[in-house]
Design a protein around this motif. Structure first.
Motif, mmCIF file in Angstrom:
data_model
loop_
_atom_site.group_PDB
_atom_site.id
_atom_site.type_symbol
_atom_site.label_atom_id
_atom_site.label_comp_id
_atom_site.label_asym_id
_atom_site.label_seq_id
_atom_site.Cartn_x
_atom_site.Cartn_y
_atom_site.Cartn_z
ATOM 1 N N ASP B 56 -16.098 12.826 2.915
ATOM 2 C CA ASP B 56 -16.464 12.146 4.157
ATOM 3 C C ASP B 56 -15.530 10.962 4.420
ATOM 4 O O ASP B 56 -15.529 9.971 3.688
ATOM 5 N N PHE B 57 -14.761 11.066 5.487
ATOM 6 C CA PHE B 57 -13.811 10.016 5.856
ATOM 7 C C PHE B 57 -14.480 8.647 6.002
ATOM 8 O O PHE B 57 -13.898 7.607 5.694
ATOM 9 N N GLN B 58 -15.737 8.656 6.444
ATOM 10 C CA GLN B 58 -16.445 7.382 6.660
ATOM 11 C C GLN B 58 -16.555 6.570 5.373
ATOM 12 O O GLN B 58 -16.633 5.339 5.405
ATOM 13 N N ASP B 59 -16.557 7.278 4.224
ATOM 14 C CA ASP B 59 -16.653 6.565 2.944
ATOM 15 C C ASP B 59 -15.447 5.666 2.704
ATOM 16 O O ASP B 59 -15.530 4.672 1.980
ATOM 17 N N ILE B 60 -14.327 6.058 3.286
ATOM 18 C CA ILE B 60 -13.132 5.203 3.164
ATOM 19 C C ILE B 60 -13.107 4.182 4.289
ATOM 20 O O ILE B 60 -12.907 2.985 4.066
ATOM 21 N N LEU B 61 -13.353 4.662 5.502
ATOM 22 C CA LEU B 61 -13.296 3.775 6.671
ATOM 23 C C LEU B 61 -14.255 2.598 6.538
ATOM 24 O O LEU B 61 -13.906 1.463 6.875
ATOM 25 N N ASN B 62 -15.453 2.869 6.041
ATOM 26 C CA ASN B 62 -16.480 1.818 6.014
ATOM 27 C C ASN B 62 -16.539 1.034 4.716
ATOM 28 O O ASN B 62 -17.401 0.182 4.562
ATOM 29 N N ASP B 63 -15.645 1.344 3.788
ATOM 30 C CA ASP B 63 -15.633 0.583 2.534
ATOM 31 C C ASP B 63 -14.757 -0.654 2.712
ATOM 32 O O ASP B 63 -13.524 -0.565 2.714
ATOM 33 N N ASP B 64 -15.380 -1.796 2.853
ATOM 34 C CA ASP B 64 -14.622 -3.020 3.146
ATOM 35 C C ASP B 64 -13.716 -3.430 2.006
ATOM 36 O O ASP B 64 -12.785 -4.206 2.186
ATOM 37 N N GLN B 65 -14.014 -2.922 0.827
ATOM 38 C CA GLN B 65 -13.174 -3.298 -0.319
ATOM 39 C C GLN B 65 -11.826 -2.580 -0.308
ATOM 40 O O GLN B 65 -10.888 -3.034 -0.924
ATOM 41 N N ILE B 66 -11.773 -1.438 0.380
ATOM 42 C CA ILE B 66 -10.504 -0.702 0.456
ATOM 43 C C ILE B 66 -9.629 -1.330 1.535
ATOM 44 O O ILE B 66 -9.961 -1.300 2.714
ATOM 45 N N GLU B 67 -8.502 -1.904 1.103
ATOM 46 C CA GLU B 67 -7.625 -2.573 2.062
ATOM 47 C C GLU B 67 -6.409 -1.740 2.437
ATOM 48 O O GLU B 67 -5.784 -1.974 3.460
ATOM 49 N N ILE B 68 -6.054 -0.805 1.548
ATOM 50 C CA ILE B 68 -4.872 0.036 1.799
ATOM 51 C C ILE B 68 -5.261 1.504 1.629
ATOM 52 O O ILE B 68 -5.952 1.854 0.669
ATOM 53 N N VAL B 69 -4.801 2.353 2.549
ATOM 54 C CA VAL B 69 -5.070 3.783 2.434
ATOM 55 C C VAL B 69 -3.751 4.551 2.462
ATOM 56 O O VAL B 69 -2.894 4.294 3.310
ATOM 57 N N ALA B 70 -3.587 5.460 1.504
ATOM 58 C CA ALA B 70 -2.424 6.345 1.493
ATOM 59 C C ALA B 70 -2.809 7.640 2.191
ATOM 60 O O ALA B 70 -3.659 8.391 1.693
ATOM 61 N N GLU B 71 -2.218 7.894 3.355
ATOM 62 C CA GLU B 71 -2.491 9.142 4.084
ATOM 63 C C GLU B 71 -1.413 10.132 3.687
ATOM 64 O O GLU B 71 -0.266 10.028 4.104
ATOM 65 N N VAL B 72 -1.789 11.082 2.837
ATOM 66 C CA VAL B 72 -0.829 12.064 2.345
ATOM 67 C C VAL B 72 -1.388 13.463 2.550
ATOM 68 O O VAL B 72 -1.189 14.365 1.743
ATOM 69 N N MET B 73 -2.126 13.639 3.669
ATOM 70 C CA MET B 73 -2.724 14.937 3.961
ATOM 71 C C MET B 73 -1.783 15.823 4.775
ATOM 72 O O MET B 73 -1.863 17.043 4.721
#
Lengths: 404, 404
Positions: B56-73
């Motif tokens: 679920d993408f929302q788990d990343i989007l709504n996690d305030d602790q995650i500041e950087i996302v690697a999009e490698v899809m």
């Protein structure tokens, strides 16, 4: 953003030219207009388009409007003292001065960090080739294992002339001097000292701990003959002056020496005044950077790129550098293993040693001399071998083989 | 610093491996510990050492602790929408997704700037070779004039096999598929689409204005024969698939095509799956970057270098990007001038045109066909020439010559 330039020689005048000629381009890339406020040089330049010359360092040090200074004077005196004072005064310094970075970089980088300013030196190695920034930035996800480079354009030009035009070392050096590629006193280039400072900087940065250039085993190209060139050719190789540094179990190896590179090696095709630097990392494998390693505008463009980087990151210390060296960190080069090339007097047919490869010679016939490649052995073992061979032969030349 | 990974394929698992295996190394280089908090993938990975998978993408989007996302899809759906939302939510995004950057980079970079976060894409071109960062940073003091690259490892492997092993295109492609260098459906590689996206990104960045990959003239390597390879060899050249972009008076030229490079050209020696990118600037002259252009760890190391860069510059937008394209900025490729190679049926001896260079053929004798190099002419003139030649000859193949 006002800047100062210290030294208006080959590089300094290039810095002036790039900034003066492209104010708009630099503006858009840095986000701010860059203006040359002061140029320090003891000489007079009555015909220069610049009118901000001074002979007094204090005019730069005490000008609060000058936030960045390009130190492109070379040498350590007075560059070291000037740089130190500028950093302590909270000014950023960018430099092309490899001698100063190799000798006092550890201290100057530490002062920069403490003062939250930057000491950047992209131009100190490889002229305009981007190599310093990739090492601390683009390749930062790698554990680097090796750095290997053709780092001096003068010697590479001389060797290229020997290989491609069949000129002797002396003739090639003379030609390089006539073309302005070599100085009247070519010692720093042909004896490998220039390469040595550069590999010391690269090794310090790549592996994180200071490597003192003065402790690096350094051998130049003055003893290379056309016979060596021909034997190298016979095994599909070329002779290049290489600065190399490798991570070892509990330290690093570093050296400067002429070496035979097989023609498949990415550095083997780098000719004339070009430089090439190869970096090996655990994730990336081999990466190579290639370009003009010297010259006014290429080197100046690297200085200006550092200036732009600082303007973009004002009030921000860019993390780069290395920690103090420790005893034994630079390992005894005699332990490092290579295959060696030996050219020696005597009868090839009588020479029988297992593991040695005889090199067929297709050049002009030389009586009573031949060449071999040894098996892999340490420098220490090689010394022993040479001592033993000297009882029956005269050793005419030795080189390392860099296989990949 | 907590990060998310979107896509756990070849590149994503490499990113996981690099971060998991070298926490200390990354720590010291970035100044902060980097921790993988969430991995988004629709598949299950029961044997993976990671236990933070989500579908679920929302788990990343709504996690305030995650500041950087690697999009490698990869691909644009749903990567575009995901990236947009992440940037709007104030998260940094790093990517290897050339398709997305080539298509929506302008918009995504603008959002990143507005939100004071970063959208970095070093891994989108040249795998682990540092090229994006040098373009906007190390070479920033230059007005860049040309970017020229071997940007696709699959096609370079195929061409190398044709040149060095004498395999036909079909055999070489088959071999590449067996080795895992080419996909089952090799269209994107062999038709040049992959190279096209990469040169579009490089052109946009180097010259400052968006170049739409869909408007770039693109020709693949499927029509190259062993006869073409032999004729190229006869004039001291090799055939390479080249992405190229050049600044023109009032715009840029960009194209992807197989071309004959003379062997002295720095890109001519780049073989197998390696990539090489050459950049020309007014101050630096030619610079070249060389390395593995694909593969899990090389590409992942570029993704991780972007992550480290962001950690080092937290709360800081790194200035890079380009402005919107304008009509006519990408110029009509038919106006660009080249020398052309033509292979055609008929009698070489009867072919007499001034300014044309006959190519001697040393390969296996082919009856009633020959090849020539034209003088320098525009694509438009070349079309006219071909139309005229077709009245007497069949045209078997054409290529551009890239001379330096």
């Amino acid at each position: 953003m006002k800047i100062g330039i210290m030294g208006f020689g080959v590089v300094g005048s290039g810095v002036g030219e790039i900034i003066a000629n492209s104010p708009d381009g630099l503006l858009s890339r840095s986000g701010e207009k860059i203006e040359i406020a002061r140029i320090l040089d003891l000489r007079d330049f009555p015909d220069s388009p610049f009118h901000c010359f001074t002979k007094d360092f204090q005019d730069i040090l005490n000008d609060d409007q000058i936030e960045i200074v390009a130190e492109v004077m070379g040498g350590t005196k007075p560059a070291y003292e000037f740089t130190r004072q500028l950093l302590l005064a909270g000014k950023h310094v960018v430099t092309s001065n490899k001698e100063l970075v190799a000798k006092h970089g550890t201290e100057l980088l530490k002062i920069a960090e403490e003062k939250n300013v930057n000491y950047l030196f992209e131009a100190s190695v490889g002229g305009g080739i981007p190599i310093i920034r990739p090492l601390y930035s683009s390749l930062s996800a790698n554990e680097l294992t090796d750095v290997l480079g053709i780092l001096n354009g003068t010697t590479n030009y001389i060797l290229t002339q020997m290989i491609k035009a069949g000129e002797s070392f002396e003739d090639a050096l003379h030609g390089a001097q006539e073309k302005g590629y070599a100085e009247k006193d070519p010692t720093a280039d042909v004896e490998g000292y220039d390469t040595c400072r550069k590999i010391a900087i690269l090794a310090s940065l790549a592996f994180g701990k200071y490597v003192n250039s003065e402790a690096i085993e350094t051998e130049g190209i003055t003893k290379i003959t056309l016979e060596d060139v021909a034997y190298a050719e016979a095994i599909g190789g070329v002779i290049k002056l290489i600065g190399m540094a490798s991570k070892a179990k509990d330290g690093v190896y570093a050296r400067v020496c002429p070496a035979i590179l097989k023609k498949e090696h990415p550095l083997a095709g780098i000719d004339d005044v070009f430089n090439g630097i190869m970096v090996k990392g655990d994730a990336i494998g081999d990466v190579m950077f290639y370009g003009r390693g010297a010259g006014s505008l290429p080197t100046a463009s690297a200085v200006v790129s550092d200036i732009i980087d600082i303007v973009k990151h004002k009030d921000k210390h860019i993390r780069l550098g290395w920690t103090e060296g420790t005893p034994g960190y630079l390992k005894d080069g005699a332990e490092q293993e290579f295959r060696f090339y030996i050219r020696l007097t005597g009868d090839a047919d009588a020479f029988r040693r297992s593991g040695f490869q005889m090199i067929p010679f297709s050049g002009k016939k030389v009586q009573k001399e031949f060449a071999v490649l040894t098996p892999v052995m340490s420098g220490k073992e090689f010394q022993k071998l040479c001592a033993e061979l000297k009882q029956e032969h005269e050793i005419l030349g030795t080189l390392r083989l860099v296989d990949e």
